[in-house]
Design an enzyme around this catalytic site. Structure first.
Site, PDB file in Angstrom:
ATOM      1  N   ARG A 110      39.624  32.767  17.653  1.00  0.00           N
ATOM      2  CA  ARG A 110      38.424  32.058  17.058  1.00  0.00           C
ATOM      3  C   ARG A 110      37.401  32.373  16.415  1.00  0.00           C
ATOM      4  NH1 ARG A 110      38.959  29.971  12.766  1.00  0.00           N
ATOM      5  NH2 ARG A 110      41.231  29.957  13.446  1.00  0.00           N
ATOM      6  N   LYS A 145      19.252  29.712   0.073  1.00  0.00           N
ATOM      7  CA  LYS A 145      20.239  28.722   0.540  1.00  0.00           C
ATOM      8  C   LYS A 145      21.376  29.462   1.761  1.00  0.00           C
ATOM      9  CE  LYS A 145      18.571  25.688  -3.091  1.00  0.00           C
ATOM     10  NZ  LYS A 145      19.001  25.093  -4.489  1.00  0.00           N
ATOM     11  N   LYS A 177       6.910  28.843  -6.605  1.00  0.00           N
ATOM     12  CA  LYS A 177       7.171  27.815  -7.035  1.00  0.00           C
ATOM     13  C   LYS A 177       5.659  26.781  -8.066  1.00  0.00           C
ATOM     14  CE  LYS A 177      11.354  27.813  -6.163  1.00  0.00           C
ATOM     15  NZ  LYS A 177      12.427  27.714  -5.305  1.00  0.00           N
ATOM     16  N   GLU A 207       8.131  30.640 -10.930  1.00  0.00           N
ATOM     17  CA  GLU A 207       8.947  29.439 -11.775  1.00  0.00           C
ATOM     18  C   GLU A 207       8.137  29.477 -12.899  1.00  0.00           C
ATOM     19  OE1 GLU A 207      11.630  27.127  -8.961  1.00  0.00           O
ATOM     20  OE2 GLU A 207      10.158  25.440 -10.223  1.00  0.00           O
ATOM     21  N   ASP A 229      13.810  28.425 -15.044  1.00  0.00           N
ATOM     22  CA  ASP A 229      14.297  27.009 -13.817  1.00  0.00           C
ATOM     23  C   ASP A 229      14.945  26.279 -15.113  1.00  0.00           C
ATOM     24  OD1 ASP A 229      15.374  25.661 -11.242  1.00  0.00           O
ATOM     25  OD2 ASP A 229      13.301  24.586 -11.771  1.00  0.00           O
TER      26      ASP A 229
END
Length: 291
Positions: A110, A145, A177, A207, A229
């Site tokens: 597994r 992410k 950002k 950004e 963006d």
């Protein structure tokens, strides 16, 4: 055979990362008493021969981790690799053949499949995205992410699929950002502070979500790259014209397989998508015992 021999020839994954991931995964699975099912049902002297087979077509990744898992449980297991990471396989194709102590093979099953299924899923989805960029200069990039604790592995899988990596963490590039801009007091102040702190090898990306912000960034001359963006196709085209090659342009936000060709046609340099890692379906593979 070593795990390193199964790595994609053009993608590095640290042996320390492999060892750490395998150790952590086996520790999670074995617990305090080990595989009590195999201990209870399989005599110690029994041997087995098994194959790891792809049940779907796609791009393989994670074989070094599968091999390391087997080797961690028994150095008596012999493994034959039929492909290496980055190979495109057909449904039903053999990937690994292994023989040795039956208990160890069953205990490893597994964990080995989890590594190959997860990483091959990312590599396969990335390859699908990359295929949509054919004929353009645009590169497909992943993001941060990723599954906590598995970033190095998942970003490696992106490279197995033909994609490219964005920054690995908060420490290897400056990415400003919208919230940084808001707290720092605007585009020029935040870029001036970033440039004054950045080392000569550190890139600065910022950004923006409007063409007016892009103009302001370009007027400063302080950014190396600009993340566009959630801009629509028409706005992306205007951004490329406005930049005139002065900075690298990266499109991001709401990127899908269907939208990639149109984004590539705008002339942007990069597109980044968190979906490569956070939404990749598991690759269907299995370990079958041969009589």
């Amino acid at each position: 055979m070593t795990p390193a021999s199964l790595l994609h020839p053009d993608a590095f994954l640290s042996p320390l990362a492999i060892d750490e991931a395998v150790h952590r995964a086996l520790d999670e699975d074995l617990g305090r008493a080990g595989d009590i099912t195999s201990l209870a049902t399989i005599p110690e002297a029994n041997t087995a021969r098994a194959i790891l087979v792809a049940r779907q077509a796609g791009v393989i990744a994670g074989l070094p981790l599968a091999l390391a898992t087997l080797q961690k449980l028994s150095d008596a297991i012999e493994v034959q690799a039929h492909v290496r990471d980055g190979a495109r396989v057909k449904a039903g194709q053999r990937v690994l053949t292994m023989s040795g102590p039956a208990r160890a093979i069953l205990t490893a099953e597994r964990t080995a499949l989890n590594f190959v299924g997860r990483l091959s899923g990312i590599a396969t989805l990335t390859a699908d995205y990359v295929r949509q960029t054919e004929g353009s200069k645009m590169r497909i990039c992943c993001t941060r992410k990723t599954t906590p604790g598995l970033r190095a592995l998942e970003k490696y899988a992106v490279r197995c699929g033909g994609g490219f990596n964005h920054r690995f963490g908060l420490d290897d590039a400056i990415l400003i950002k919208d919230n940084h801009i808001a707290v720092a007091g605007g585009i020029r102040p935040v870029l001036e502070r970033a440039r004054s702190h950045a080392g000569h090898l550190v890139k600065i990306e910022i950004e923006v979500d409007t063409l007016a912000q892009l103009r302001e960034v370009l007027d400063t001359g302080l950014a190396d790259a600009v993340l566009l963006d959630n801009m629509d196709i028409a706005t992306l085209r205007e951004a490329v014209k406005l930049a005139e090659g002065r900075v690298a342009l990266e499109a991001s936000g709401g990127v899908t397989l269907e939208s990639i060709p149109a984004i590539a046609a705008t002339g942007v340099d990069y597109v980044s998508s968190g979906a490569l890692t956070h939404s990749a379906p598991n690759f269907d593979c299995a370990l079958d015992i041969e009589a």
